[in-house]
Scaffold this motif. Structure first.
Motif, PDB file in Angstrom:
ATOM      1  N   THR A  95      69.056  73.836  46.625  1.00 13.34           N
ATOM      2  CA  THR A  95      70.235  73.159  46.086  1.00 13.34           C
ATOM      3  C   THR A  95      71.463  73.456  46.932  1.00 13.34           C
ATOM      4  O   THR A  95      72.274  72.557  47.220  1.00 13.34           O
ATOM      5  N   GLN A  96      71.598  74.712  47.343  1.00  9.23           N
ATOM      6  CA  GLN A  96      72.730  75.094  48.178  1.00  9.23           C
ATOM      7  C   GLN A  96      72.675  74.389  49.533  1.00  9.23           C
ATOM      8  O   GLN A  96      73.696  73.895  50.037  1.00  9.23           O
ATOM      9  N   ILE A  97      71.497  74.310  50.130  1.00 10.51           N
ATOM     10  CA  ILE A  97      71.337  73.601  51.405  1.00 10.51           C
ATOM     11  C   ILE A  97      71.707  72.130  51.243  1.00 10.51           C
ATOM     12  O   ILE A  97      72.400  71.555  52.088  1.00 10.51           O
ATOM     13  N   TYR A  98      71.242  71.525  50.154  1.00  9.06           N
ATOM     14  CA  TYR A  98      71.510  70.099  49.932  1.00  9.06           C
ATOM     15  C   TYR A  98      73.008  69.816  49.875  1.00  9.06           C
ATOM     16  O   TYR A  98      73.533  68.954  50.596  1.00  9.06           O
ATOM     17  N   PHE A  99      73.721  70.536  49.009  1.00  9.42           N
ATOM     18  CA  PHE A  99      75.149  70.248  48.843  1.00  9.42           C
ATOM     19  C   PHE A  99      75.960  70.685  50.055  1.00  9.42           C
ATOM     20  O   PHE A  99      76.967  70.044  50.390  1.00  9.42           O
ATOM     21  N   LEU A 100      75.545  71.757  50.716  1.00 11.07           N
ATOM     22  CA  LEU A 100      76.244  72.194  51.923  1.00 11.07           C
ATOM     23  C   LEU A 100      76.211  71.110  52.997  1.00 11.07           C
ATOM     24  O   LEU A 100      77.240  70.773  53.605  1.00 11.07           O
ATOM     25  N   CYS A 113      80.802  57.218  54.736  1.00 11.14           N
ATOM     26  CA  CYS A 113      80.809  58.667  54.973  1.00 11.14           C
ATOM     27  C   CYS A 113      79.957  59.396  53.937  1.00 11.14           C
ATOM     28  O   CYS A 113      79.149  60.277  54.276  1.00 11.14           O
ATOM     29  N   TRP A 114      80.132  59.032  52.659  1.00 15.54           N
ATOM     30  CA  TRP A 114      79.356  59.679  51.597  1.00 15.54           C
ATOM     31  C   TRP A 114      77.870  59.346  51.726  1.00 15.54           C
ATOM     32  O   TRP A 114      77.012  60.229  51.554  1.00 15.54           O
ATOM     33  N   CYS A 115      77.548  58.101  52.040  1.00 17.93           N
ATOM     34  CA  CYS A 115      76.140  57.708  52.209  1.00 17.93           C
ATOM     35  C   CYS A 115      75.519  58.410  53.407  1.00 17.93           C
ATOM     36  O   CYS A 115      74.360  58.851  53.358  1.00 17.93           O
ATOM     37  N   GLY A 116      76.284  58.528  54.500  1.00 20.42           N
ATOM     38  CA  GLY A 116      75.779  59.239  55.670  1.00 20.42           C
ATOM     39  C   GLY A 116      75.497  60.698  55.364  1.00 20.42           C
ATOM     40  O   GLY A 116      74.483  61.253  55.796  1.00 20.42           O
ATOM     41  N   GLY A 117      76.391  61.333  54.596  1.00 22.03           N
ATOM     42  CA  GLY A 117      76.158  62.720  54.196  1.00 22.03           C
ATOM     43  C   GLY A 117      74.941  62.862  53.308  1.00 22.03           C
ATOM     44  O   GLY A 117      74.164  63.827  53.442  1.00 22.03           O
ATOM     45  N   PHE A 118      74.745  61.902  52.402  1.00 19.49           N
ATOM     46  CA  PHE A 118      73.566  61.941  51.512  1.00 19.49           C
ATOM     47  C   PHE A 118      72.271  61.832  52.310  1.00 19.49           C
ATOM     48  O   PHE A 118      71.330  62.612  52.100  1.00 19.49           O
ATOM     49  N   ILE A 119      72.214  60.880  53.232  1.00 13.70           N
ATOM     50  CA  ILE A 119      71.003  60.703  54.047  1.00 13.70           C
ATOM     51  C   ILE A 119      70.734  61.946  54.890  1.00 13.70           C
ATOM     52  O   ILE A 119      69.587  62.419  54.991  1.00 13.70           O
ATOM     53  N   HIS A 120      71.783  62.504  55.476  1.00 12.41           N
ATOM     54  CA  HIS A 120      71.619  63.703  56.297  1.00 12.41           C
ATOM     55  C   HIS A 120      71.082  64.868  55.476  1.00 12.41           C
ATOM     56  O   HIS A 120      70.158  65.575  55.908  1.00 12.41           O
ATOM     57  N   SER A 121      71.632  65.094  54.283  1.00 11.35           N
ATOM     58  CA  SER A 121      71.206  66.233  53.469  1.00 11.35           C
ATOM     59  C   SER A 121      69.782  66.063  52.965  1.00 11.35           C
ATOM     60  O   SER A 121      69.017  67.037  52.885  1.00 11.35           O
TER      61      SER A 121
END
Length: 320
Positions: free
Chosen positions: A108-113, A157-165
């Motif tokens: 969970t920490q890795i995902y949100f980070l 930006c938010w979608c890019g962060g979601f895909i990356h995580s």
């Protein structure tokens, strides 16, 4: 997408490791007490500074309608959330000898980070483009950076962060862990977790470089190129652009404090250094604290808007 959907429960059953031990920043009890007070001060500054910016931008319509302040509001919100991913856990660990985190808590920490970190990188790149248009093409600025485009850029930006995580989680969740389980850091991150896997991680580390390292490098190069053009334009065409040059230089300094540690950590596989923890402190604690100071508190419009917050009548919109 929940971690259960990704197969978290199955992975925990297949692995002998159900938790990770965090070695933290220090093993000295006296030093940990000092670090607790220091980082508690940093955390309070991060929360108050970024929350004040978010409220100020939301309350004042003329700031919210300005692309620059619209993006700044989102940047402060990301910094506020990013600090909450690692700092509260770190503060709690300073006050106890045993520092551990469950397998699911680690993921969970890795995902949100990475979700928030990548979103911030994309947003900083968008902000550099916004400044480029404002300075190099001022007559068409409001036409180019219209509200619809700003909204779509923030969503991207938010979608890019979601895909990356999600890609980061996929890299980690399929790895077997059978011991040891000590992470030489104060939070969970992909490079340290990968090294504990009971398998050859060459391919996984190459994927980590492609996903995180190159992302950081490409965004940083785009930022450097944008600010280089901006600085050249200011020095060439504007005789009274010294203040703007100073502001751009400050922005570039803060951006470097975010990107250079990420490039250092994620663009090299197979080895880790004790200095990695210092770099981690910079982009998880120091830069979220500095961003309000550099981006807004030196800005006359923002300081004026903040002063107006204090003189608003009761209930509109803040309590007295």
């Amino acid at each position: 997408m929940s971690l259960d959907i990704l197969g978290l429960m199955k992975k925990e059953q297949d692995s002998n490791v159900t938790e990770f031990v965090l070695l933290g920043l220090s093993s000295s009890w006296e030093l940990q007490l000092f670090l607790f007070l220091l980082f508690l001060f940093f955390y309070i500054a991060i929360v108050l500074g970024n929350l004040l910016i978010v409220v100020t931008v939301q309350v004042h319509a003329h700031l919210l309608q300005s692309p620059m302040y619209y993006f700044l509001g989102h940047l402060s919100f990301i910094d506020l959330c990013l600090s909450c991913v690692t700092v509260p856990k770190m503060l709690g660990d300073f006050l106890q000898q045993s520092k551990s985190i469950s397998f699911s808590g680690c993921l969970t920490q890795i995902y949100f980070l990475h979700f928030l970190g990548a979103s911030e990188m994309f947003l900083l790149t968008v902000m550099a483009y916004d400044r480029y248009v404002a300075i190099c093409n001022p007559l068409r600025y409001l036409t180019v950076m219209n509200p619809q485009l700003c909204l779509w850029l923030v969503l991207a930006c938010w979608c890019g962060g979601f895909i990356h995580s999600i890609m980061q989680i996929i890299l980690v969740i399929q790895l077997p862990f059978c011991g040891p389980n000590e992470l030489d850091n104060f939070y969970c991150d992909v490079p340290q977790v990968i090294k504990l896997a009971c398998m050859d991680t060459y391919v996984v580390e190459m994927l980590m470089i492609a996903n995180s390292g190159l992302l950081s490098l490409v965004c940083f190069l785009i930022l450097l190129f944008s600010y280089a053009i901006i600085l050249i334009t200011l020095r060439t065409h504007f005789r009274q652009g010294q203040n703007k040059v100073s502001t751009c230089t400050s922005h570039l300094t803060v951006v470097s404090l975010i990107f250079m540690p990420c490039i250092f950590i994620y663009l090299r596989p197979f080895c880790s250094f004790s200095v990695d923890k210092i770099f981690s402190v910079f982009y998880t604690v120091i830069t979220p604290m500095l961003n309000p100071l550099i981006y807004t508190f030196r800005n006359a419009d923002m300081k004026t808007a903040m002063k107006k917050l204090r003189i608003k009548p009761c209930g509109i919109p803040l309590p007295c």
